[in-house]
Design an enzyme around this catalytic site. Structure first.
Site, PDB file in Angstrom:
ATOM      1  N   ASP A  22       0.828  -1.206   0.000  1.00 20.98           N
ATOM      2  CA  ASP A  22       0.000   0.000   0.000  1.00 20.98           C
ATOM      3  C   ASP A  22       0.872   1.270   0.000  1.00 20.98           C
ATOM      4  O   ASP A  22       1.867   1.354   0.713  1.00 20.98           O
ATOM      5  CB  ASP A  22      -0.886  -0.018   1.258  1.00 20.98           C
ATOM      6  CG  ASP A  22      -1.987   1.018   1.185  1.00 20.98           C
ATOM      7  OD1 ASP A  22      -2.822   0.957   0.259  1.00 20.98           O
ATOM      8  OD2 ASP A  22      -1.997   1.916   2.056  1.00 20.98           O
ATOM      9  N   ASN A  46      -1.925  -5.952   7.146  1.00 20.03           N
ATOM     10  CA  ASN A  46      -0.591  -5.365   7.303  1.00 20.03           C
ATOM     11  C   ASN A  46      -0.563  -3.993   6.615  1.00 20.03           C
ATOM     12  O   ASN A  46      -0.797  -3.901   5.411  1.00 20.03           O
ATOM     13  CB  ASN A  46       0.439  -6.308   6.674  1.00 20.03           C
ATOM     14  CG  ASN A  46       1.873  -5.861   6.924  1.00 20.03           C
ATOM     15  OD1 ASN A  46       2.165  -4.665   6.927  1.00 20.03           O
ATOM     16  ND2 ASN A  46       2.748  -6.819   7.140  1.00 20.03           N
ATOM     17  N   GLY A  75       1.691  -2.191   5.558  1.00 15.05           N
ATOM     18  CA  GLY A  75       2.637  -2.089   4.448  1.00 15.05           C
ATOM     19  C   GLY A  75       2.337  -3.045   3.317  1.00 15.05           C
ATOM     20  O   GLY A  75       3.096  -3.128   2.352  1.00 15.05           O
ATOM     21  N   GLU A  76       1.270  -3.817   3.426  1.00 12.95           N
ATOM     22  CA  GLU A  76       0.904  -4.732   2.341  1.00 12.95           C
ATOM     23  C   GLU A  76      -0.458  -4.312   1.774  1.00 12.95           C
ATOM     24  O   GLU A  76      -0.540  -3.379   1.000  1.00 12.95           O
ATOM     25  CB  GLU A  76       0.945  -6.183   2.847  1.00 12.95           C
ATOM     26  CG  GLU A  76       2.380  -6.550   3.286  1.00 12.95           C
ATOM     27  CD  GLU A  76       2.565  -8.024   3.634  1.00 12.95           C
ATOM     28  OE1 GLU A  76       1.947  -8.888   3.010  1.00 12.95           O
ATOM     29  OE2 GLU A  76       3.364  -8.296   4.556  1.00 12.95           O
ATOM     30  N   MET A  77      -1.534  -4.920   2.206  1.00  7.25           N
ATOM     31  CA  MET A  77      -2.829  -4.540   1.657  1.00  7.25           C
ATOM     32  C   MET A  77      -3.470  -3.393   2.433  1.00  7.25           C
ATOM     33  O   MET A  77      -4.405  -2.750   1.945  1.00  7.25           O
ATOM     34  CB  MET A  77      -3.734  -5.773   1.561  1.00  7.25           C
ATOM     35  CG  MET A  77      -3.160  -6.799   0.556  1.00  7.25           C
ATOM     36  SD  MET A  77      -3.872  -8.447   0.695  1.00  7.25           S
ATOM     37  CE  MET A  77      -5.304  -8.288  -0.370  1.00  7.25           C
TER      38      MET A  77
END
Lengths: 329, 329
Positions: A80, A120, A122-124
């Site tokens: 993201d 997360n 920093g992910e989705m």
């Protein structure tokens, strides 16, 4: 004539059976048995649905791209807001065979894993509650959850159950090496076979064994010689708290390894040759010659199996009440 | 009995034929005729290949997601380094029927369009030269280009030709409305038919007509009443230089419009109801009642046709010499 023919057939069967490589440290992959097809179909949709992310842009398939060996072929992933991920995304192919999920094994199984990236930042970058709210606002998803789970009460447990059920189907049988294991002597070349012999004789097979050619133990990265990396990941220690587990990572599967570059938890090895050379040095204390490396690489490329074989899923449209993604907030 | 049966059949055919809505301002979509299947397959791979972007993360399918109506369902798209796009991504479905490509029609056809996003720093952020270098480093792509084009000299012209050839197959026949047009009276409900009648009688059909229900003219956004938006796009004027073309945009196709939210060049309308209400006001000077809007929306939802129906493409792996993507530089 008839008797001769039967005798020949029996003889051929005996030879074939006698030869089949049943005592090898690597076993063929068994094709997936789909017992819950409706759940698999739902999980497939969820796996491809970017609405499971805050931005509406990132799906499971973004980093575990099934067109590319179930990986993103990046050193570390993009999350993201273009967040740089901390570790190389492992392939989802054959991941059901792993003893645990993530490089440090912090998730017991695929279901436990699936919820991680969604939430997360920093992910989705989303939350489980918002995923559920989104799905509940989409009539076609409601119908499908009802059909699969017998209730239209959607929750994150059902979401990750369905995703995991789909992921369990992502096995890759029929690699040339598996055909060889099953007795087809011509399935791999003499050169590739020499590579396999070297792979065994050098000790690679101590960790990379079983049907998944890995995935069944945690091992220290840099066993013989310290592994130099700028990546701060400390592996299994983060889960067990034990100092002895520092730099221990799940041994990655070598299935389809031709497709899952770059290699290692830090994605530092761009090519199979680099990976083999480094592994030889830091894990086995061996300096493979270029010829030896080439042979092992040739063997590794026989581990590419049948890739995912299904139709692109078509996702149900959002309704008027579905909250819209907010990629730029 | 026999004669009666034949008579009945003939009569049914006559009625059906007489009834088929041949004089309507909207025509059914003709299914794609694939004359170059190998080129279509190559184009499909390229369409799904994120290595056509600098980051290795963004493919044509990222913003023209074929699982989601050929769009990204975002107000404006996400590009390289999470760049916020300037305009709503139009659907790729049925785009071959458009008089030109992009909202301002600056590309004459799909081939001319395909090269744009690749080299746009805010979209795929790459260069045509680097795309060609990447493709030439991948043996399986070399073989495929050779098979399709008769030469292994890859260039961007061949890349965009193949992508366009694939995109031409992305038509969506067999919408319920098309079945109605062809004479199946039961394919749409009385309510939906009333919506279609209102759509015609209100003047929507003046711009949204033809097999693509749009896509065949440039029209001013805010014809009757100025359209208020914070989006700075000025449309067709940027192409022609004519002041009269300010705020003229290509009329979007309404095919599959149920799937291609949010609407307008600025993506400001989240729902079909909003879009219909706004269009009525700023283009036609009409204030549709909620009941009228609902009817038109019901009609619009009959325009959803057969979605892309093919297997997920499997991409050929990079070779050791393939330059690796640089998402974080």
């Amino acid at each position: 004539m008839k008797i001769r023919s039967i005798t020949a057939t029996l003889l051929a069967l005996c030879i074939s059976s006698a030869w089949a490589a049943t005592d090898e440290p690597i076993q063929p992959i068994t094709p997936a048995k789909i017992t819950k097809p409706a759940m698999v179909e739902l999980g497939k949709k969820l796996f491809f649905d970017p609405r499971l992310s805050k931005s509406g842009f990132i799906s499971c398939n973004s980093c575990h791209n099934l067109s590319m060996g179930g990986s993103d072929n990046l050193k570390t992933s993009i999350g993201d807001h273009w967040h740089q991920g901390p570790i190389n995304a492992p392939t989802v192919l054959n991941s059901s065979m792993s003893l645990a999920q993530f490089w440090d094994g912090r998730a017991a199984d695929l279901k436990a894993q699936a919820g991680g990236p969604i939430a997360n930042p920093g992910e989705m970058g989303f939350t489980h509650a918002l995923v559920v709210e989104m799905l509940e606002s989409i009539p076609a998803y409601q119908v499908e959850f009802k059909q699969v789970f017998g209730t239209d009460k959607i929750d994150i447990d059902k979401v990750t159950t369905a995703i995991a059920e789909f992921e369990k189907t992502l096995v890759t049988p029929n690699a040339r090496f598996d055909k060889w294991l099953k007795g087809d002597k011509k399935a791999i070349t003499t050169y590739e076979l020499a590579g396999y012999k070297l792979f065994k004789d050098s000790g690679c097979v101590a960790c990379h064994n079983g049907p998944d050619v890995g995935g069944n133990s945690f091992q220290k990265m840099g066993l013989v010689e310290a592994y130099k990396t700028t990546n701060p990941a400390e592996g299994r220690m983060g889960v067990t708290g034990k100092d002895a587990d520092r730099f221990k990572f799940k041994v990655p599967s070598l299935r389809n390894v031709e497709l899952t570059y770059p290699y290692f938890h830090d994605g530092a090895a761009n090519t199979l040759s680099e990976a083999v050379t480094t592994m030889g040095r830091v894990q086995l204390g061996k300096q493979f010659t270029p010829e030896e490396t080439a042979k092992i690489v040739a063997f590794l490329k026989t581990l590419t199996g049948d890739q995912p074989n299904f139709k692109l899923p078509i996702l149900p449209p959002s309704s008027d009440t579905t909250p819209r993604p907010t990629p730029f907030n």
